[in-house]
Design a protein around this motif. Structure first.
Motif, short mmCIF file in Angstrom:
data_model
loop_
_atom_site.label_atom_id
_atom_site.label_comp_id
_atom_site.label_asym_id
_atom_site.label_seq_id
_atom_site.Cartn_x
_atom_site.Cartn_y
_atom_site.Cartn_z
N LEU A 130 1.41 94.71 -16.43
CA LEU A 130 1.61 93.57 -16.57
C LEU A 130 1.99 92.75 -15.19
O LEU A 130 1.66 91.86 -15.06
N ALA A 131 2.85 93.48 -14.42
CA ALA A 131 3.14 92.70 -13.07
C ALA A 131 1.92 92.77 -12.20
O ALA A 131 1.85 91.85 -11.47
N SER A 132 1.05 93.97 -11.88
CA SER A 132 -0.16 93.58 -11.47
C SER A 132 -1.07 92.44 -11.89
O SER A 132 -1.51 92.00 -10.97
N LYS A 133 -1.10 92.49 -13.20
CA LYS A 133 -2.03 91.43 -13.84
C LYS A 133 -1.31 89.96 -13.39
O LYS A 133 -2.25 89.14 -12.96
N ALA A 134 -0.15 89.79 -13.42
CA ALA A 134 0.51 88.39 -12.96
C ALA A 134 0.38 88.43 -11.44
O ALA A 134 0.09 87.31 -11.12
N ALA A 135 0.51 89.27 -10.56
CA ALA A 135 0.24 89.25 -9.11
C ALA A 135 -1.26 88.84 -8.82
O ALA A 135 -1.47 87.94 -8.35
N ARG A 136 -2.18 89.51 -9.76
CA ARG A 136 -3.80 89.20 -9.48
C ARG A 136 -3.82 87.65 -9.83
O ARG A 136 -4.57 87.01 -9.07
N SER A 137 -3.22 87.19 -10.99
CA SER A 137 -3.35 85.67 -11.46
C SER A 137 -2.70 84.81 -10.47
O SER A 137 -3.26 83.81 -10.18
N ASN A 138 -1.64 85.34 -9.77
CA ASN A 138 -1.05 84.21 -8.84
C ASN A 138 -1.77 84.25 -7.59
O ASN A 138 -2.20 83.34 -6.94
N LEU A 139 -2.50 85.49 -7.43
CA LEU A 139 -3.24 85.43 -6.02
C LEU A 139 -4.49 84.49 -6.11
O LEU A 139 -4.90 83.63 -5.45
N ALA A 140 -5.08 84.82 -7.51
CA ALA A 140 -6.14 83.74 -7.75
C ALA A 140 -5.89 82.24 -7.75
O ALA A 140 -6.72 81.70 -7.12
N VAL A 141 -4.64 81.94 -8.21
CA VAL A 141 -4.24 80.63 -8.28
C VAL A 141 -4.16 80.04 -6.80
O VAL A 141 -4.83 79.02 -6.52
N GLU A 142 -3.36 80.91 -6.04
CA GLU A 142 -3.24 80.60 -4.57
C GLU A 142 -4.53 80.19 -3.80
O GLU A 142 -4.67 79.44 -2.99
N LEU A 143 -5.58 81.22 -4.16
CA LEU A 143 -6.85 81.06 -3.41
C LEU A 143 -7.58 79.75 -3.88
O LEU A 143 -8.21 79.15 -3.03
N GLN A 144 -7.58 79.54 -5.04
CA GLN A 144 -8.26 78.34 -5.72
C GLN A 144 -7.46 76.92 -5.00
O GLN A 144 -8.27 76.15 -4.57
N GLN A 145 -6.25 76.83 -4.84
CA GLN A 145 -5.60 75.90 -4.17
C GLN A 145 -5.75 75.92 -2.86
O GLN A 145 -6.07 74.84 -2.19
N SER A 146 -6.01 76.99 -2.09
CA SER A 146 -6.48 77.04 -0.71
C SER A 146 -7.53 76.47 -0.45
O SER A 146 -8.24 75.82 0.44
N GLU A 147 -8.62 76.97 -1.27
CA GLU A 147 -10.28 76.57 -1.26
C GLU A 147 -10.22 75.04 -1.31
O GLU A 147 -10.76 74.21 -0.77
N ALA A 148 -9.38 74.65 -2.58
CA ALA A 148 -9.50 72.93 -2.80
C ALA A 148 -8.83 72.52 -1.55
O ALA A 148 -9.53 71.10 -1.23
#
Length: 106
Positions: A83-101
């Protein structure tokens, strides 16, 4: 009442001795704690399940209480790690999307 205890990656199951059907099931996310309790020479395993508002204790008598508690603890640890690993991946994906935007806006 006698049950067959089954533990796998989906949780802890109490099975009917004759039909082998699941009578009680606890997922690892429902298990709050386990405790080994010696009473008059017999060994019991207390399993506390529920949430902060509602909790119940299931007590089972078994000479393998230590091993069962250890196994349940390992499964809970694995589930929490996943669960912690999934949450970390999800947070990373959000950060990447925000960075790309932000990059597209520049």
């Amino acid at each position: 009442m006698n049950y067959i205890l089954a533990i796998n990656k989906k949780g802890v199951f109490f099975l009917d001795v004759d039909s082998r059907e699941t009578v009680i099931h606890h997922s690892f996310s429902d298990i709050i704690s386990t405790r080994r309790v010696p009473v008059n020479g017999a060994l019991y395993l207390d399993m506390k399940c529920g949430n902060l508002l509602s909790q119940r204790i299931t007590r089972m008598q078994t000479p393998q209480a230590h091993e069962i508690a250890r196994l349940i603890g390992h499964y809970i640890h694995i589930e929490n790690s996943v669960l912690a690993s999934k949450a970390a991946r999800s947070n990373l994906a959000v950060e990447l999307q925000q960075s790309e935007a932000a990059t597209e806006e520049d």
